[in-house]
Write a protein that holds these residues in place. Structure first.
Motif, PDB file in Angstrom:
ATOM      1  N   MET A   1       1.118 -18.181 -15.274  1.00 22.40           N
ATOM      2  CA  MET A   1       0.141 -18.448 -16.339  1.00 22.40           C
ATOM      3  C   MET A   1       0.042 -19.939 -16.624  1.00 22.40           C
ATOM      4  O   MET A   1      -1.044 -20.467 -16.887  1.00 22.40           O
ATOM      5  CB  MET A   1       0.518 -17.669 -17.603  1.00 22.40           C
ATOM      6  CG  MET A   1       0.163 -16.191 -17.527  1.00 22.40           C
ATOM      7  SD  MET A   1       0.798 -15.213 -18.915  1.00 22.40           S
ATOM      8  CE  MET A   1      -0.186 -15.879 -20.264  1.00 22.40           C
ATOM      9  N   ALA A   2       1.154 -20.647 -16.538  1.00 19.58           N
ATOM     10  CA  ALA A   2       1.111 -22.105 -16.758  1.00 19.58           C
ATOM     11  C   ALA A   2       0.271 -22.763 -15.668  1.00 19.58           C
ATOM     12  O   ALA A   2      -0.584 -23.611 -15.930  1.00 19.58           O
ATOM     13  CB  ALA A   2       2.523 -22.668 -16.773  1.00 19.58           C
ATOM     14  N   ARG A   3       0.502 -22.348 -14.421  1.00 19.30           N
ATOM     15  CA  ARG A   3      -0.266 -22.939 -13.311  1.00 19.30           C
ATOM     16  C   ARG A   3      -1.757 -22.611 -13.431  1.00 19.30           C
ATOM     17  O   ARG A   3      -2.615 -23.436 -13.099  1.00 19.30           O
ATOM     18  CB  ARG A   3       0.286 -22.443 -11.969  1.00 19.30           C
ATOM     19  CG  ARG A   3       1.552 -23.157 -11.509  1.00 19.30           C
ATOM     20  CD  ARG A   3       1.786 -23.026 -10.021  1.00 19.30           C
ATOM     21  NE  ARG A   3       1.838 -21.622  -9.620  1.00 19.30           N
ATOM     22  CZ  ARG A   3       2.975 -20.915  -9.547  1.00 19.30           C
ATOM     23  NH1 ARG A   3       4.122 -21.487  -9.882  1.00 19.30           N
ATOM     24  NH2 ARG A   3       2.972 -19.660  -9.160  1.00 19.30           N
ATOM     25  N   LEU A   4      -2.076 -21.414 -13.928  1.00 16.99           N
ATOM     26  CA  LEU A   4      -3.494 -21.032 -14.029  1.00 16.99           C
ATOM     27  C   LEU A   4      -4.234 -21.864 -15.082  1.00 16.99           C
ATOM     28  O   LEU A   4      -5.444 -22.063 -14.985  1.00 16.99           O
ATOM     29  CB  LEU A   4      -3.613 -19.529 -14.330  1.00 16.99           C
ATOM     30  CG  LEU A   4      -3.242 -18.594 -13.165  1.00 16.99           C
ATOM     31  CD1 LEU A   4      -3.240 -17.141 -13.608  1.00 16.99           C
ATOM     32  CD2 LEU A   4      -4.207 -18.776 -11.984  1.00 16.99           C
ATOM     33  N   VAL A   5      -3.495 -22.383 -16.069  1.00 20.55           N
ATOM     34  CA  VAL A   5      -4.131 -23.290 -17.043  1.00 20.55           C
ATOM     35  C   VAL A   5      -4.494 -24.598 -16.339  1.00 20.55           C
ATOM     36  O   VAL A   5      -5.580 -25.141 -16.518  1.00 20.55           O
ATOM     37  CB  VAL A   5      -3.195 -23.573 -18.244  1.00 20.55           C
ATOM     38  CG1 VAL A   5      -3.740 -24.722 -19.098  1.00 20.55           C
ATOM     39  CG2 VAL A   5      -3.022 -22.326 -19.095  1.00 20.55           C
ATOM     40  N   VAL A   6      -3.567 -25.068 -15.503  1.00 20.23           N
ATOM     41  CA  VAL A   6      -3.837 -26.318 -14.750  1.00 20.23           C
ATOM     42  C   VAL A   6      -5.028 -26.088 -13.822  1.00 20.23           C
ATOM     43  O   VAL A   6      -5.941 -26.910 -13.734  1.00 20.23           O
ATOM     44  CB  VAL A   6      -2.587 -26.762 -13.947  1.00 20.23           C
ATOM     45  CG1 VAL A   6      -2.922 -27.957 -13.038  1.00 20.23           C
ATOM     46  CG2 VAL A   6      -1.448 -27.111 -14.900  1.00 20.23           C
ATOM     47  N   LYS A   7      -5.070 -24.919 -13.180  1.00 18.29           N
ATOM     48  CA  LYS A   7      -6.173 -24.603 -12.256  1.00 18.29           C
ATOM     49  C   LYS A   7      -7.503 -24.553 -13.009  1.00 18.29           C
ATOM     50  O   LYS A   7      -8.522 -25.059 -12.526  1.00 18.29           O
ATOM     51  CB  LYS A   7      -5.911 -23.272 -11.555  1.00 18.29           C
ATOM     52  CG  LYS A   7      -6.964 -22.895 -10.526  1.00 18.29           C
ATOM     53  CD  LYS A   7      -6.598 -21.594  -9.809  1.00 18.29           C
ATOM     54  CE  LYS A   7      -7.690 -21.195  -8.824  1.00 18.29           C
ATOM     55  NZ  LYS A   7      -7.366 -19.891  -8.148  1.00 18.29           N
TER      56      LYS A   7
END
Lengths: 84, 84, 84, 84, 84, 84
Positions: free
Chosen positions: F25-31
């Motif tokens: 979920m953290a990476r998907l915010v960056v994406k």
């Protein structure tokens, strides 16, 4: 991805073990993000002598520990079993 | 690894002791990460005169204290015993 | 170590007092970490004119206040007495 | 010290007002720390054009809002009165 | 001040909408702090290519989401209505 | 906007899956903030060798995980179903 939670549980017998789990889980995120042990060892030489980075590590530990402590009902009255 | 939680409990008799425990537990994470007392003493000379690092230390203390205060039910009505 | 929690309680009569306690407790951590009042005064001249440091101070206050507000049951329905 | 909590309450009629209160309370900490309005205006010119500082401000707001939202029981089912 | 909370509620039908609301609410704080769309667009070019700023944005989202998730009772058992 | 929450739920069968979800979920915010995969790959080369950024990533994971752990009732007694 490498293991993120040793024994796949947040429940520990004691506060000390809960605290060690917090530090371990934080390190396992770094390991999953940077799998190269050599690079991590080089980084260790950096953060182990940097006041700001050591303080940031203690902030991460405090944040992880808050979750683990809640999971264990703050170890009040014997270890919180999985059925608590 | 060196001890992370003095007396292996989050329960304290008073708020003041809880606050001292928060500061102590934060420092014990730094000690476990950098076991060399001499290096830690050198770092102390750095952070003790750096406004940003002192503020970061107070953020870590606040985060640790939040967990300890919850563990002690905010010291409302006598110390939360381990059986609370 | 200097006092960390004035009056050894998180319970305050009002939200305003709770907010003041949050700021006070954050400052007392800095005082316990850097006991030299002269150094702290020099640091004040630094952080009081630094946008980033002022924002970090407000983050610490917000974190401390979260704990104090929970301790006082958000001052909903009269001050949470120690027996609440 | 200048006022830290407008109307001395965390209870608001709506989520929007709760969010505005979070921003206001964060600013009032800065005001209490740096009472000089001119200095604060100069700092505004700095942080209003700095991506990192704007993001840090949103972190403080998020942290303050978490407390205010809990105080208002997340505005689920009418405003949480002081007697809730 | 510009709107801070779309539809003046934290209640969303799904986790995905709750997550989008968290990102939106964080951006609306930046907009309220820096109303100039052109400046914000220039800042976007900065933070969208800066690893540290992107990580800080994800920290703000995580903090906002924690509040929204609690407000929605973690979407366990149908959307938490305003009367929950 | 790209998907922010895989399977639109915070409920996972195990702690390990909950931890993986936190990182995802953290990476998907960056994406969602930086949709260009090439730019994100360049940034990966930066943060994967930067001690401070790796520590910040672990702080975001710890913050996300706190919410996911609460959503799953800390996986105490079988996975928290959506109806819990």
């Amino acid at each position: 991805m490498s293991i993120l939670v040793p024994d796949n549980t947040l429940i520990t017998a004691t506060v000390e073990e809960g605290r060690q789990l917090a530090m371990k889980m934080a390190r396992l995120v770094v390991k999953a993000t940077q799998p190269d042990a050599e690079v991590r060892e080089q980084l260790r030489a950096v953060y182990a002598k940097d006041a700001s980075l050591l303080i940031q590590i203690s902030l991460v530990t405090a944040t992880e520990f808050a979750t683990i402590a809640a999971a264990n009902n703050y170890w009040r009255g014997g270890p919180a079993t999985a059925q608590d």
